[in-house]
Design an enzyme around this catalytic site. Structure first.
Site, PDB file in Angstrom:
ATOM      1  N   ARG A 114     -23.895  -8.464 -97.960  1.00 34.77           N
ATOM      2  CA  ARG A 114     -23.543  -7.040 -98.058  1.00 34.77           C
ATOM      3  C   ARG A 114     -24.781  -6.207 -97.744  1.00 34.77           C
ATOM      4  NH1 ARG A 114     -21.513  -5.488-103.971  1.00 34.77           N
ATOM      5  NH2 ARG A 114     -19.453  -5.960-103.180  1.00 34.77           N
ATOM      6  N   TYR A 159     -21.111   4.014-103.283  1.00 34.67           N
ATOM      7  CA  TYR A 159     -20.370   3.982-104.560  1.00 34.67           C
ATOM      8  C   TYR A 159     -21.273   4.394-105.716  1.00 34.67           C
ATOM      9  CZ  TYR A 159     -18.659   1.925-108.941  1.00 34.67           C
ATOM     10  OH  TYR A 159     -18.305   1.734-110.251  1.00 34.67           O
ATOM     11  N   SER A 160     -22.427   3.707-105.866  1.00 35.61           N
ATOM     12  CA  SER A 160     -23.265   3.999-107.038  1.00 35.61           C
ATOM     13  C   SER A 160     -23.867   5.395-106.949  1.00 35.61           C
ATOM     14  CB  SER A 160     -24.348   2.936-107.222  1.00 35.61           C
ATOM     15  OG  SER A 160     -25.104   2.750-106.058  1.00 35.61           O
ATOM     16  N   LYS A 168     -21.232   7.732-108.236  1.00 38.03           N
ATOM     17  CA  LYS A 168     -21.109   7.630-109.690  1.00 38.03           C
ATOM     18  C   LYS A 168     -22.299   8.311-110.384  1.00 38.03           C
ATOM     19  CE  LYS A 168     -18.438   5.736-111.881  1.00 38.03           C
ATOM     20  NZ  LYS A 168     -17.139   6.225-112.462  1.00 38.03           N
ATOM     21  N   THR A 222     -21.275   3.389-114.803  1.00 38.92           N
ATOM     22  CA  THR A 222     -21.574   1.994-114.459  1.00 38.92           C
ATOM     23  C   THR A 222     -23.074   1.712-114.510  1.00 38.92           C
ATOM     24  OG1 THR A 222     -21.590   0.488-112.566  1.00 38.92           O
ATOM     25  CG2 THR A 222     -21.414   2.794-112.047  1.00 38.92           C
ATOM     26  N   ASP A 223     -23.410   0.445-114.706  1.00 37.63           N
ATOM     27  CA  ASP A 223     -24.831   0.043-114.662  1.00 37.63           C
ATOM     28  C   ASP A 223     -25.422   0.234-113.261  1.00 37.63           C
ATOM     29  OD1 ASP A 223     -23.485  -2.067-113.391  1.00 37.63           O
ATOM     30  OD2 ASP A 223     -24.365  -3.656-114.624  1.00 37.63           O
ATOM     31  N   GLU A 224     -24.538   0.344-112.237  1.00 36.39           N
ATOM     32  CA  GLU A 224     -25.040   0.420-110.860  1.00 36.39           C
ATOM     33  C   GLU A 224     -25.820   1.711-110.596  1.00 36.39           C
ATOM     34  OE1 GLU A 224     -22.409  -1.112-107.821  1.00 36.39           O
ATOM     35  OE2 GLU A 224     -21.291  -2.235-109.308  1.00 36.39           O
ATOM     36  N   SER A 231     -13.730   2.462-106.570  1.00 35.29           N
ATOM     37  CA  SER A 231     -14.617   1.589-107.342  1.00 35.29           C
ATOM     38  C   SER A 231     -15.195   0.399-106.586  1.00 35.29           C
ATOM     39  CB  SER A 231     -13.852   1.064-108.566  1.00 35.29           C
ATOM     40  OG  SER A 231     -12.841   0.157-108.149  1.00 35.29           O
ATOM     41  N   HIS A 281     -27.440  -4.942-100.623  1.00 32.83           N
ATOM     42  CA  HIS A 281     -26.916  -5.687-101.783  1.00 32.83           C
ATOM     43  C   HIS A 281     -27.882  -5.686-102.973  1.00 32.83           C
ATOM     44  CE1 HIS A 281     -24.528  -9.617-102.856  1.00 32.83           C
ATOM     45  NE2 HIS A 281     -24.498  -8.714-103.814  1.00 32.83           N
TER      46      HIS A 281
HETATM   47  P1  NAD Z   1      -9.942   0.485-110.168  1.00 33.48           P
HETATM   48  O1  NAD Z   1     -10.298   0.716-108.736  1.00 33.48           O
HETATM   49  O2  NAD Z   1      -9.270  -0.788-110.553  1.00 33.48           O
HETATM   50  O3  NAD Z   1      -8.988   1.674-110.670  1.00 33.48           O
HETATM   51  C1  NAD Z   1      -9.194   3.019-110.326  1.00 33.48           C
HETATM   52  C2  NAD Z   1      -7.928   3.800-110.656  1.00 33.48           C
HETATM   53  O4  NAD Z   1      -8.179   5.182-110.353  1.00 33.48           O
HETATM   54  C3  NAD Z   1      -6.704   3.378-109.821  1.00 33.48           C
HETATM   55  O5  NAD Z   1      -5.566   3.264-110.647  1.00 33.48           O
HETATM   56  C4  NAD Z   1      -6.537   4.519-108.827  1.00 33.48           C
HETATM   57  O6  NAD Z   1      -5.179   4.736-108.435  1.00 33.48           O
HETATM   58  C5  NAD Z   1      -7.079   5.703-109.622  1.00 33.48           C
HETATM   59  N1  NAD Z   1      -7.566   6.777-108.754  1.00 33.48           N
HETATM   60  C6  NAD Z   1      -8.371   6.658-107.655  1.00 33.48           C
HETATM   61  N2  NAD Z   1      -8.569   7.874-107.115  1.00 33.48           N
HETATM   62  C7  NAD Z   1      -7.924   8.782-107.898  1.00 33.48           C
HETATM   63  C8  NAD Z   1      -7.793  10.182-107.861  1.00 33.48           C
HETATM   64  N3  NAD Z   1      -8.370  10.915-106.895  1.00 33.48           N
HETATM   65  N4  NAD Z   1      -7.078  10.794-108.831  1.00 33.48           N
HETATM   66  C9  NAD Z   1      -6.471  10.058-109.811  1.00 33.48           C
HETATM   67  N5  NAD Z   1      -6.546   8.723-109.879  1.00 33.48           N
HETATM   68  C10 NAD Z   1      -7.282   8.084-108.940  1.00 33.48           C
HETATM   69  O7  NAD Z   1     -11.290   0.704-110.968  1.00 33.48           O
HETATM   70  P2  NAD Z   1     -11.809  -0.026-112.307  1.00 33.48           P
HETATM   71  O8  NAD Z   1     -12.515  -1.266-111.942  1.00 33.48           O
HETATM   72  O9  NAD Z   1     -10.717  -0.051-113.314  1.00 33.48           O
HETATM   73  O10 NAD Z   1     -12.917   1.016-112.773  1.00 33.48           O
HETATM   74  C11 NAD Z   1     -12.574   2.114-113.624  1.00 33.48           C
HETATM   75  C12 NAD Z   1     -13.819   2.936-113.904  1.00 33.48           C
HETATM   76  O11 NAD Z   1     -14.810   2.112-114.523  1.00 33.48           O
HETATM   77  C13 NAD Z   1     -14.477   3.493-112.635  1.00 33.48           C
HETATM   78  O12 NAD Z   1     -14.918   4.801-112.922  1.00 33.48           O
HETATM   79  C14 NAD Z   1     -15.651   2.569-112.381  1.00 33.48           C
HETATM   80  O13 NAD Z   1     -16.696   3.246-111.726  1.00 33.48           O
HETATM   81  C15 NAD Z   1     -16.034   2.182-113.805  1.00 33.48           C
HETATM   82  N6  NAD Z   1     -16.687   0.863-113.973  1.00 33.48           N
HETATM   83  C16 NAD Z   1     -16.133  -0.261-113.417  1.00 33.48           C
HETATM   84  C17 NAD Z   1     -16.732  -1.506-113.642  1.00 33.48           C
HETATM   85  C18 NAD Z   1     -16.104  -2.779-113.089  1.00 33.48           C
HETATM   86  O14 NAD Z   1     -16.707  -3.861-113.212  1.00 33.48           O
HETATM   87  N7  NAD Z   1     -14.915  -2.755-112.494  1.00 33.48           N
HETATM   88  C19 NAD Z   1     -17.888  -1.599-114.415  1.00 33.48           C
HETATM   89  C20 NAD Z   1     -18.436  -0.436-114.962  1.00 33.48           C
HETATM   90  C21 NAD Z   1     -17.806   0.790-114.748  1.00 33.48           C
HETATM   91  P1  TYD Z   2     -18.015  -7.071-106.884  1.00 30.32           P
HETATM   92  O1  TYD Z   2     -16.925  -7.757-107.657  1.00 30.32           O
HETATM   93  O2  TYD Z   2     -17.660  -6.370-105.629  1.00 30.32           O
HETATM   94  O3  TYD Z   2     -18.763  -6.101-107.905  1.00 30.32           O
HETATM   95  P2  TYD Z   2     -20.156  -5.249-107.709  1.00 30.32           P
HETATM   96  O4  TYD Z   2     -20.620  -5.343-106.311  1.00 30.32           O
HETATM   97  O5  TYD Z   2     -19.717  -3.866-108.067  1.00 30.32           O
HETATM   98  O6  TYD Z   2     -21.124  -5.852-108.678  1.00 30.32           O
HETATM   99  O7  TYD Z   2     -19.102  -8.166-106.527  1.00 30.32           O
HETATM  100  C1  TYD Z   2     -19.777  -8.913-107.532  1.00 30.32           C
HETATM  101  C2  TYD Z   2     -20.839  -9.739-106.834  1.00 30.32           C
HETATM  102  O8  TYD Z   2     -20.185 -10.714-106.001  1.00 30.32           O
HETATM  103  C3  TYD Z   2     -21.728  -8.931-105.900  1.00 30.32           C
HETATM  104  O9  TYD Z   2     -23.074  -9.441-105.979  1.00 30.32           O
HETATM  105  C4  TYD Z   2     -21.164  -9.190-104.513  1.00 30.32           C
HETATM  106  C5  TYD Z   2     -20.609 -10.601-104.632  1.00 30.32           C
HETATM  107  N1  TYD Z   2     -19.417 -10.870-103.782  1.00 30.32           N
HETATM  108  C6  TYD Z   2     -19.407 -11.998-102.936  1.00 30.32           C
HETATM  109  O10 TYD Z   2     -20.377 -12.785-102.895  1.00 30.32           O
HETATM  110  N2  TYD Z   2     -18.286 -12.208-102.188  1.00 30.32           N
HETATM  111  C7  TYD Z   2     -17.219 -11.374-102.202  1.00 30.32           C
HETATM  112  O11 TYD Z   2     -16.245 -11.610-101.461  1.00 30.32           O
HETATM  113  C8  TYD Z   2     -17.240 -10.234-103.080  1.00 30.32           C
HETATM  114  C9  TYD Z   2     -16.081  -9.268-103.154  1.00 30.32           C
HETATM  115  C10 TYD Z   2     -18.370 -10.025-103.863  1.00 30.32           C
END
Ligand code: NAD
Ligand code: TYD
Length: 338
Positions: free
Chosen positions: A276, A153-154, A157, A125-127, A85, A279
């Protein structure tokens, strides 16, 4: 109902499992997780002894393992949170993102097709929509915005989403997809912006901000996301995509400054670092469909949610200090050269 939740040892999946085990004692929740660096069973301590909860360690891309599990458990519902993720990790190592996010998703879909399923839900995800310009605040992502990805990543997804939709159209699999904006809240791994800022500020360490800190993200408190997914799985229409977001757009600099202010830490901790690559500038969700069709409303604004999140990190130092003391330290040094 028997529900397999994948990725339930991660941030959002973990919050979902805690919510669902408590709310639906009559349902069986099976948490399937490979326990990668992002998975942490400490998160599940409050439910580990509950009779309606079970943990299974396994990889969603391991076909033999997944087919055996489905044959044995015959789940009614699958909710797929499991994923790699973190955008920054996808830039240094895209391959594992293809394996877990794309091959893992298609493996689950094949198992659903083979053994039958009441609902397969993909947590997306919105990404997948790419980004919006900074100078057009009137523009928002809707469910019909074309997919236009930027990072490995995106892209992984978005590929997964396309397979989910293909399995609906081609095989009639009962699927749904939710696309949510950036989440924050308890149990968030400290490599992501908000927990990174909180944990480093509490240790009086420099806070890396990419570029000028002007990129915009639309922040949603994690339990609001979990409740939206629950609604979609139980009441949402098959084959549909639902956008989830709460109109909480902030620049990264605003987020960092807010956290520093609440913690009483100086802005001199901010360190502007190399941006990044690729970005995305701005994400912003239009949640009209889920609001009007399913009656979902977020319960937190950014202002209330960020205070609750900071309180949680202050009251649960052991959870995040255990993480940042280990392998994570090597990652941090390599990523930021700090
Ligand atoms: P995270 O990285 O915290 O957790 C991912 C989990 O998946 C971990 O527990 C990991 O052990 C498990 N995992 C990874 N690879 C695996 C595999 N091959 N088999 C089984 N388990 C596996 O992620 P998160 O932030 O909780 O995101 C969860 C979901 O939500 C993801 O699909 C992500 O794309 C989506 N999402 C996240 C956000 C965000 O802001 N974090 C926003 C929108 C959508
Ligand atoms: P992140 O939490 O990695 O989520 P995403 O890239 O999936 O939106 O990052 C959120 C925003 O913060 C993104 O614009 C990148 C920025 N960022 C920093 O400026 N510094 C950092 O160390 C990290 C991890 C992210």
């Amino acid at each position: 109902m028997k529900i397999i939740v994948t990725g339930g040892a991660g941030f959002i999946g973990g919050n979902f499992v805690l919510y669902a085990v408590d709310k639906y004692p009559q349902d069986q929740i099976i948490n399937l997780d490979a326990l990668t660096y992002a998975g942490n069973l400490e998160t599940l301590k409050p439910v580990e002894d509950k009779p309606n909860y079970k943990f299974v360690k396994g990889d969603i891309a391991d076909r033999e393992f997944i087919f055996n599990l489905f044959e044995e458990e015959k789940p009614d519902v699958v909710i797929n949170f499991a994923a790699e993720s973190h955008v920054d990790r996808s830039i240094t190592d895209p391959g594992i993102f293809v394996r877990t996010n794309v091959v893992g998703t298609t493996t689950l879909l094949d198992a659903c097709r083979t053994f039958g399923i009441g609902r397969y839900h993909q947590v997306s995800t919105d990404e997948v929509y790419g980004d919006l310009p900074l100078d057009r605040p009137d523009l928002l992502f809707t469910e019909t915005t074309p997919l236009h990805t930027s990072s490995p990543y995106s892209s992984a997804k978005a590929s997964a989403d396309l397979f989910v939709q293909a399995y609906h159209r081609t095989y009639g699999l009962p699927v749904s997809i939710s696309r949510c904006s950036n989440n924050y809240g308890p149990y968030h791994f400290p490599e992501k912006l908000i927990p990174l800022v909180i944990s480093r500020a509490l240790n009086d360490e420099e806070i890396p901000v990419y570029g000028k800190g002007e990129n915009v993200r639309d922040w949603l408190y994690v339990t609001d996301h979990c409740k939206a997914i629950d609604l979609i799985v139980r009441k949402g229409r098959e084959g549909e995509v639902y956008n989830i977001g709460g109109h909480n757009e902030k620049t990264n600099l605003e987020v960092v400054q807010t956290i520093l202010r609440i913690l009483g830490k100086p802005e001199s901790l901010i360190k502007y670092v190399t941006d990044r690559p690729g970005h995305d500038l701005r994400y912003a969700m239009d949640p009209t469909k889920i609001t009007t069709e399913l009656g979902w409303q977020p319960e937190h604004t950014f202002e209330t949610g960020i205070k609750d999140t900071i309180d949680w990190y202050l009251n649960n130092k052991e959870w995040w200090q255990n993480i940042i003391s280990g392998e994570y330290q090597n990652y941090f040094t390599k990523q930021y050269k700090m």
